[in-house]
Design a protein around this motif. Structure first.
Motif, PDB file in Angstrom:
ATOM      1  N   GLN A   1       0.810  -1.207   0.000  1.00  0.00           N
ATOM      2  CA  GLN A   1       0.000   0.000   0.000  1.00  0.00           C
ATOM      3  C   GLN A   1       0.849   1.265   0.000  1.00  0.00           C
ATOM      4  O   GLN A   1       0.532   2.247  -0.672  1.00  0.00           O
ATOM      5  N   LEU A   2       1.966   1.255   0.758  1.00  0.00           N
ATOM      6  CA  LEU A   2       2.822   2.443   0.809  1.00  0.00           C
ATOM      7  C   LEU A   2       3.487   2.702  -0.538  1.00  0.00           C
ATOM      8  O   LEU A   2       3.633   3.850  -0.956  1.00  0.00           O
ATOM      9  N   ILE A   3       3.874   1.643  -1.226  1.00  0.00           N
ATOM     10  CA  ILE A   3       4.470   1.804  -2.555  1.00  0.00           C
ATOM     11  C   ILE A   3       3.448   2.403  -3.521  1.00  0.00           C
ATOM     12  O   ILE A   3       3.742   3.350  -4.263  1.00  0.00           O
ATOM     13  N   CYS A   4       2.234   1.852  -3.532  1.00  0.00           N
ATOM     14  CA  CYS A   4       1.173   2.374  -4.411  1.00  0.00           C
ATOM     15  C   CYS A   4       0.853   3.824  -4.079  1.00  0.00           C
ATOM     16  O   CYS A   4       0.688   4.664  -4.974  1.00  0.00           O
ATOM     17  N   LEU A   5       0.788   4.114  -2.792  1.00  0.00           N
ATOM     18  CA  LEU A   5       0.455   5.467  -2.332  1.00  0.00           C
ATOM     19  C   LEU A   5       1.511   6.475  -2.802  1.00  0.00           C
ATOM     20  O   LEU A   5       1.189   7.529  -3.362  1.00  0.00           O
TER      21      LEU A   5
ATOM     22  N   LEU B   1      -7.820  15.100  -8.952  1.00  0.00           N
ATOM     23  CA  LEU B   1      -7.424  13.872  -9.648  1.00  0.00           C
ATOM     24  C   LEU B   1      -8.323  13.605 -10.853  1.00  0.00           C
ATOM     25  O   LEU B   1      -7.858  13.143 -11.897  1.00  0.00           O
ATOM     26  N   GLN B   2      -9.596  13.889 -10.715  1.00  0.00           N
ATOM     27  CA  GLN B   2     -10.554  13.584 -11.773  1.00  0.00           C
ATOM     28  C   GLN B   2     -10.494  14.583 -12.929  1.00  0.00           C
ATOM     29  O   GLN B   2     -10.512  14.192 -14.099  1.00  0.00           O
ATOM     30  N   TYR B   3     -10.417  15.882 -12.607  1.00  0.00           N
ATOM     31  CA  TYR B   3     -10.580  16.906 -13.638  1.00  0.00           C
ATOM     32  C   TYR B   3      -9.287  17.602 -14.055  1.00  0.00           C
ATOM     33  O   TYR B   3      -9.273  18.341 -15.044  1.00  0.00           O
ATOM     34  N   LEU B   4      -8.200  17.387 -13.317  1.00  0.00           N
ATOM     35  CA  LEU B   4      -6.946  18.059 -13.653  1.00  0.00           C
ATOM     36  C   LEU B   4      -5.853  17.069 -14.056  1.00  0.00           C
ATOM     37  O   LEU B   4      -4.687  17.448 -14.181  1.00  0.00           O
ATOM     38  N   CYS B   5      -6.225  15.805 -14.250  1.00  0.00           N
ATOM     39  CA  CYS B   5      -5.272  14.768 -14.617  1.00  0.00           C
ATOM     40  C   CYS B   5      -5.795  13.961 -15.803  1.00  0.00           C
ATOM     41  O   CYS B   5      -7.015  13.835 -15.980  1.00  0.00           O
ATOM     42  N   PRO B   6      -4.906  13.368 -16.586  1.00  0.00           N
ATOM     43  CA  PRO B   6      -5.352  12.390 -17.579  1.00  0.00           C
ATOM     44  C   PRO B   6      -5.985  11.190 -16.875  1.00  0.00           C
ATOM     45  O   PRO B   6      -5.725  10.948 -15.694  1.00  0.00           O
ATOM     46  N   MET B   7      -6.784  10.427 -17.598  1.00  0.00           N
ATOM     47  CA  MET B   7      -7.509   9.307 -17.017  1.00  0.00           C
ATOM     48  C   MET B   7      -6.583   8.311 -16.302  1.00  0.00           C
ATOM     49  O   MET B   7      -6.863   7.903 -15.182  1.00  0.00           O
ATOM     50  N   THR B   8      -5.478   7.940 -16.949  1.00  0.00           N
ATOM     51  CA  THR B   8      -4.584   6.944 -16.339  1.00  0.00           C
ATOM     52  C   THR B   8      -3.977   7.450 -15.038  1.00  0.00           C
ATOM     53  O   THR B   8      -3.860   6.702 -14.058  1.00  0.00           O
ATOM     54  N   VAL B   9      -3.600   8.708 -15.016  1.00  0.00           N
ATOM     55  CA  VAL B   9      -3.028   9.293 -13.801  1.00  0.00           C
ATOM     56  C   VAL B   9      -4.096   9.418 -12.716  1.00  0.00           C
ATOM     57  O   VAL B   9      -3.831   9.208 -11.529  1.00  0.00           O
ATOM     58  N   SER B  10      -5.298   9.740 -13.126  1.00  0.00           N
ATOM     59  CA  SER B  10      -6.416   9.842 -12.194  1.00  0.00           C
ATOM     60  C   SER B  10      -6.656   8.502 -11.492  1.00  0.00           C
ATOM     61  O   SER B  10      -6.856   8.446 -10.275  1.00  0.00           O
ATOM     62  N   ILE B  11      -6.625   7.438 -12.265  1.00  0.00           N
ATOM     63  CA  ILE B  11      -6.821   6.099 -11.702  1.00  0.00           C
ATOM     64  C   ILE B  11      -5.671   5.738 -10.763  1.00  0.00           C
ATOM     65  O   ILE B  11      -5.874   5.142  -9.700  1.00  0.00           O
ATOM     66  N   LEU B  12      -4.454   6.146 -11.152  1.00  0.00           N
ATOM     67  CA  LEU B  12      -3.293   5.905 -10.294  1.00  0.00           C
ATOM     68  C   LEU B  12      -3.433   6.653  -8.969  1.00  0.00           C
ATOM     69  O   LEU B  12      -3.098   6.132  -7.897  1.00  0.00           O
ATOM     70  N   GLY B  13      -3.947   7.869  -9.040  1.00  0.00           N
ATOM     71  CA  GLY B  13      -4.188   8.643  -7.824  1.00  0.00           C
ATOM     72  C   GLY B  13      -5.251   8.025  -6.946  1.00  0.00           C
ATOM     73  O   GLY B  13      -5.150   8.025  -5.713  1.00  0.00           O
ATOM     74  N   LEU B  14      -6.265   7.471  -7.580  1.00  0.00           N
ATOM     75  CA  LEU B  14      -7.311   6.771  -6.822  1.00  0.00           C
ATOM     76  C   LEU B  14      -6.709   5.572  -6.099  1.00  0.00           C
ATOM     77  O   LEU B  14      -7.059   5.280  -4.953  1.00  0.00           O
ATOM     78  N   GLY B  15      -5.775   4.896  -6.783  1.00  0.00           N
ATOM     79  CA  GLY B  15      -5.085   3.779  -6.140  1.00  0.00           C
ATOM     80  C   GLY B  15      -4.313   4.238  -4.923  1.00  0.00           C
ATOM     81  O   GLY B  15      -4.242   3.534  -3.906  1.00  0.00           O
ATOM     82  N   ALA B  16      -3.739   5.450  -4.989  1.00  0.00           N
ATOM     83  CA  ALA B  16      -2.999   5.996  -3.855  1.00  0.00           C
ATOM     84  C   ALA B  16      -3.918   6.218  -2.654  1.00  0.00           C
ATOM     85  O   ALA B  16      -3.582   5.860  -1.519  1.00  0.00           O
ATOM     86  N   VAL B  17      -5.081   6.805  -2.912  1.00  0.00           N
ATOM     87  CA  VAL B  17      -6.029   7.043  -1.823  1.00  0.00           C
ATOM     88  C   VAL B  17      -6.541   5.722  -1.261  1.00  0.00           C
ATOM     89  O   VAL B  17      -6.651   5.541  -0.038  1.00  0.00           O
ATOM     90  N   SER B  18      -6.849   4.777  -2.145  1.00  0.00           N
ATOM     91  CA  SER B  18      -7.324   3.471  -1.699  1.00  0.00           C
ATOM     92  C   SER B  18      -6.272   2.784  -0.835  1.00  0.00           C
ATOM     93  O   SER B  18      -6.590   2.185   0.204  1.00  0.00           O
ATOM     94  N   ALA B  19      -5.011   2.873  -1.262  1.00  0.00           N
ATOM     95  CA  ALA B  19      -3.924   2.257  -0.502  1.00  0.00           C
ATOM     96  C   ALA B  19      -3.803   2.891   0.878  1.00  0.00           C
ATOM     97  O   ALA B  19      -3.626   2.194   1.886  1.00  0.00           O
TER      98      ALA B  19
END
Length: 538
Positions: free
Chosen positions: A184-188, A310-328
């Motif tokens: 989780q820390l790595i993903c975050l 994350l949703q509106y100021l990032c490309p889709m792939t980066v947005s999903i990566l950011g969501l992974g960070a929050v989830s982690a």
């Protein structure tokens, strides 16, 4: 807006990965005793301890809350990540060695060892409430993030996340939590570090919009309140079972202290990306993005600032990566806090008070039930209370005003006893309750100087209560000792049994003295004990 299918798939994959890691780690290093489950058999390495402490501290509240407060009030008010990071360093240096020296299982063991089971159980109350608010802040952060990025129901997101984290925690205890924390820390870290530059360089972000407000302002009237919060975060943050559960699980004291101090530095560094995201979010012209909601953003919407960025100021792939960070971040802290609450309940309440003869098998099942109940309660609070940063602050409130003075006294001041601890606890608890809590709409009965209905208490009342509690613990302890030892109050009224040992120790001292006197002095009856023995023989 339709459900974000790619994002949903990525979250499902991430959750499955975490669940697999947690279950495999738990089964591979499965402990058969309660102490083994709580402290990972006291065999945790420095690297694993460092990762799990850092991941535990950087929860969803840490990330979302930091972005929220920077966007709302500027960098000057970014107190929580700074305060909590410093608390790791101070707690690791000041308290960790003492707890390890006494071979404690939880941070509340010293209270029960010195003051008895009842007082130890009483100290569990602020710990339980703090952990509940901490977990709720974490889950609330994830719920708001998924609602924005995936268009999933916020309540459903909170419930699912709580179920996943509880599931693998049930399997392997601290081993499961620690190894999932590494992933989780790595993903975050990757998610936040990658997302921040994209957000800052988005064409909708115009730093000129906030050139006069980005730093934030602390007025003279707010100074006491501002410093009070730092006391709350830094000192209140040192009394968390989550940190000590990991440091007590380390192989050596040196490893324990090092992991806590380095983790504090890492937390401070990892607070930079969410702060930058909050800064950029406050400077964004949302009309230039795909956001269709109310503009300008209201104060209530600020707790959505990180997922919105994350949703509106990032490309889709980066947005999903950011969501992974929050989830982690959410998963790493939720499992930790539920396990800690269950550990304290099982060891310091069930085993010490309710069922002193309970065997390991029974205690393991009690711990599992406690994990489920804790997760459920935290999910309910997360659904009801919406301010992530508010929950982030509130969780250390009772830890500061009640537990920190008690912790100092029980570890470092030998003259303190259960009477002082009880009076200090009750007075601090009553004063804090009467001071109100604006976040949960609890009215203030006591109005300190500078109080107003808009801002609430601006006086540093928490620090005042903590000082009052500290003074009462010491003064009442000294006073009761004088009353009982000098015979002003009969020892039969010593309900906490604090001074029952003194009579036996006095007798032992006299016997020891008699052994040191010449035989002729003993025969002459120079000790009362010898004189009484002679008269009895006659």
């Amino acid at each position: 807006m339709a459900v974000n299918i790619p994002g949903l798939i990525s979250v499902i994959v991430f959750y499955i990965l975490i669940l697999i890691v947690g279950v495999v780690a738990g089964r591979k290093k499965r402990s058969k005793t309660v102490v083994g489950i709580i402290l990972a058999d006291r065999n945790m390495s420095l690297v694993v301890s460092l990762f799990t402490i850092t991941a535990t501290w950087i929860g969803g509240g840490f990330i979302n809350g930091t972005a929220e407060i920077v966007a709302k009030k500027g960098f000057a008010w970014m107190q929580a990540p700074i305060g909590y990071s410093l608390s790791l360093i101070i707690g690791g240096i000041l308290f960790c060695p003492r707890l390890r020296r006494d071979n404690c299982i939880t941070m509340l063991d010293p209270f029960q060892d010195r003051y008895g089971g009842v007082m130890g159980a009483l100290m569990c109350i602020p710990q339980f409430l703090g952990d509940l608010f901490w977990t709720a802040a974490i889950l609330s952060a994830l719920g708001s993030t998924m609602a924005i990025i995936l268009d999933l129901d916020e309540t459903l997101s909170v419930i699912i996340s709580a179920i996943i984290s509880v599931s693998y925690t049930l399997v392997g205890g601290l081993w499961s939590v620690a190894y999932t924390d590494i992933v989780q820390l790595i993903c975050l870290s990757v998610g936040l570090v990658v997302a921040a530059p994209f957000i800052m360089t988005n064409q909708a972000v115009d730093l000129q919009r906030i050139q006069e407000t980005w730093l934030g302002e602390v007025t003279l009237q707010q100074t006491g309140y501002f410093l009070d919060r730092y006391g709350l975060l830094i000192l209140g943050g040192t009394t968390w079972q989550e940190m000590y559960q990991r440091t007590l699980a380390c192989r050596t004291t040196r490893q324990a202290v090092a992991s806590s101090v380095v983790a504090g530095v890492m937390c401070l560094l990892l607070s930079i990306p969410p702060a930058v995201i909050g800064f950029a979010g406050s400077a964004a012209d949302w009309n230039q993005t795909g956001y269709m909601g109310e503009i300008p953003l209201t104060v209530e919407q600020m707790h959505f600032i990180l997922p919105m960025a994350l949703q509106y100021l990032c490309p889709m792939t980066v947005s999903i990566l950011g969501l992974g960070a929050v989830s982690a971040a959410v998963m790493s802290s939720t499992d930790s806090s539920t396990l800690c609450t269950a550990s304290v309940f099982t060891k310091n309440i069930y085993k010490s008070i309710i069922r002193k003869k309970a065997l390991d098998r029974e205690m393991v099942w009690v711990m599992r039930v406690a994990i489920v109940v804790t997760g459920a309660l935290a999910a309910v609070i997360a659904i009801v209370v919406k301010s992530v940063y508010g929950l982030f602050i509130l969780c250390s409130d009772l830890m500061y005003v009640i537990l920190f003075p008690q912790f100092i006294c029980v570890l470092y001041i030998s003259s303190c006893n259960a009477y002082g601890s009880f009076v200090g606890f009750m007075v601090a608890f009553i004063l804090r309750a009467c001071s109100g809590a604006k976040l949960i709409n609890f009215p203030a009965i006591i109005h300190y100087p500078l109080y107003n209905t808009t801002d609430g208490q601006l006086f540093p009342f928490r620090t005042l209560i903590a000082v009052i509690g500290f003074f009462l613990i010491i003064s009442v302890s000294v006073g009761t000792k004088l009353l009982f030892t000098r015979g002003w109050i009969s020892r039969k009224y010593d309900i906490f049994d604090c001074f029952g040992h003194l009579q036996s120790s006095d007798t032992a001292d006299k016997l020891e003295a008699s052994e040191m006197l010449p035989e002729s002095d003993v025969k002459k009856g120079k000790l009362d004990t010898c004189s009484r023995a002679s008269s009895d023989n006659m």
